[in-house]
Design a protein around this motif. Structure first.
Motif, PDB file in Angstrom:
ATOM      1  N   HIS A 131       0.817  -1.114  -0.111  1.00  0.00           N
ATOM      2  CA  HIS A 131      -0.129   0.046   0.059  1.00  0.00           C
ATOM      3  C   HIS A 131       0.757   1.330  -0.050  1.00  0.00           C
ATOM      4  O   HIS A 131       0.486   2.170  -0.477  1.00  0.00           O
ATOM      5  CB  HIS A 131      -0.891   0.005   1.079  1.00  0.00           C
ATOM      6  CG  HIS A 131      -1.830  -1.089   1.085  1.00  0.00           C
ATOM      7  ND1 HIS A 131      -3.054  -1.120   0.013  1.00  0.00           N
ATOM      8  CD2 HIS A 131      -1.842  -2.302   1.801  1.00  0.00           C
ATOM      9  CE1 HIS A 131      -3.566  -2.525   0.427  1.00  0.00           C
ATOM     10  NE2 HIS A 131      -3.189  -3.062   1.342  1.00  0.00           N
ATOM     11  N   GLN A 132       1.944   1.171   0.813  1.00  0.00           N
ATOM     12  CA  GLN A 132       2.737   2.554   0.544  1.00  0.00           C
ATOM     13  C   GLN A 132       3.244   2.871  -0.630  1.00  0.00           C
ATOM     14  O   GLN A 132       3.369   3.826  -1.171  1.00  0.00           O
ATOM     15  CB  GLN A 132       4.100   2.288   1.599  1.00  0.00           C
ATOM     16  CG  GLN A 132       4.864   3.651   1.743  1.00  0.00           C
ATOM     17  CD  GLN A 132       4.058   4.735   2.346  1.00  0.00           C
ATOM     18  OE1 GLN A 132       3.174   4.501   3.262  1.00  0.00           O
ATOM     19  NE2 GLN A 132       4.325   6.049   1.816  1.00  0.00           N
ATOM     20  N   LEU A 187      -3.757   3.202   4.279  1.00  0.00           N
ATOM     21  CA  LEU A 187      -2.626   3.616   5.288  1.00  0.00           C
ATOM     22  C   LEU A 187      -3.390   4.466   6.376  1.00  0.00           C
ATOM     23  O   LEU A 187      -2.476   5.110   7.145  1.00  0.00           O
ATOM     24  CB  LEU A 187      -1.570   4.144   4.360  1.00  0.00           C
ATOM     25  CG  LEU A 187      -0.982   3.573   3.233  1.00  0.00           C
ATOM     26  CD1 LEU A 187      -0.216   4.400   2.327  1.00  0.00           C
ATOM     27  CD2 LEU A 187       0.061   2.628   3.970  1.00  0.00           C
TER      28      LEU A 187
END
Length: 163
Positions: free
Chosen positions: A61-62, A103
Motif C-alpha cells: 500500500h505504501q 494507510l
C-alpha cells in the motif's frame, strides 16, 4: 524515419500491457516494463495507474500510495497521442483513495473523493461507498476497474482505450 517520443512511449506502455494481460512472464515483468514506460515519459501517468493497482493488489500500500499520489502534481496531458482520459479522471484518483484509506490517510484523499462524487454517471455503488468512506478494493476491482468482468455502463464503450 524515426519514431516520435510519443510513439516510443506508447510502444513501451503497450508492451507492458501485453505482458500483464498475457501473464506469461509474471507480474513483476509487467511492473518493470510499466516503470520503463513511465521513466521514458514521466508526464504520462497511464503506466503509473497500472503500477499502483499491481502494488495495491500485492498488499504494497505504501508503494501504491507513492505512485498514485502523482495524480496530485502531474497535469493532465492536453494534446497527447494515445491518451487514456479515464486514467486521469477516475482510475488513478480511485487508486490514490484506496491507498490513502489502507494507510489511514483519510483526510488526504478528501478532495479527490469530492471530485469523484461529482461525476454524474459513476456507479451508485461506488458513489455510496465513497460517500460513506467504505470503498473497498473489492468494489473497485469489481465495479470500476477496466479489468473488471462486469460491463462498465457508466462510461462510453471503449473509454479505457486510446483516443
Amino acid at each position: 524515419m524515426g519514431c516520435s517520443a510519443e510513439e516510443t512511449w506508447h510502444d513501451l506502455y503497450a508492451k507492458a500491457r501485453r505482458l500483464e494481460e498475457s501473464g506469461q512472464e509474471g507480474m513483476w515483468s509487467a511492473v518493470q516494463h510499466y516503470a520503463e514506460a513511465y521513466d521514458f515519459m514521466p508526464s504520462r501517468l497511464e503506466p503509473v495507474a497500472h503500477l499502483a493497482r499491481l502494488y495495491r493488489m500485492a498488499g504494497e500500500h505504501q508503494t501504491a500510495y507513492e505512485l498514485s499520489r502523482l495524480i496530485l502534481d502531474t497535469p493532465r496531458p492536453q494534446s497527447a497521442a494515445h491518451f487514456e482520459a479515464a486514467i486521469y479522471d477516475v482510475i488513478l484518483p480511485l487508486e490514490f483513495i484506496l491507498a490513502c484509506r489502507a494507510l489511514g490517510r483519510h483526510e488526504e484523499c478528501r478532495p479527490l473523493v469530492d471530485g469523484l462524487l461529482a461525476i454524474a454517471n459513476l456507479p451508485d455503488s461506488i458513489k455510496a461507498a465513497l460517500h460513506s468512506g467504505c470503498l473497498t478494493t473489492m468494489e473497485w476491482d469489481r465495479d470500476v476497474h477496466p479489468r473488471s468482468r462486469l460491463p462498465l455502463a457508466f462510461v462510453s464503450p471503449g473509454w479505457w482505450e486510446v483516443v
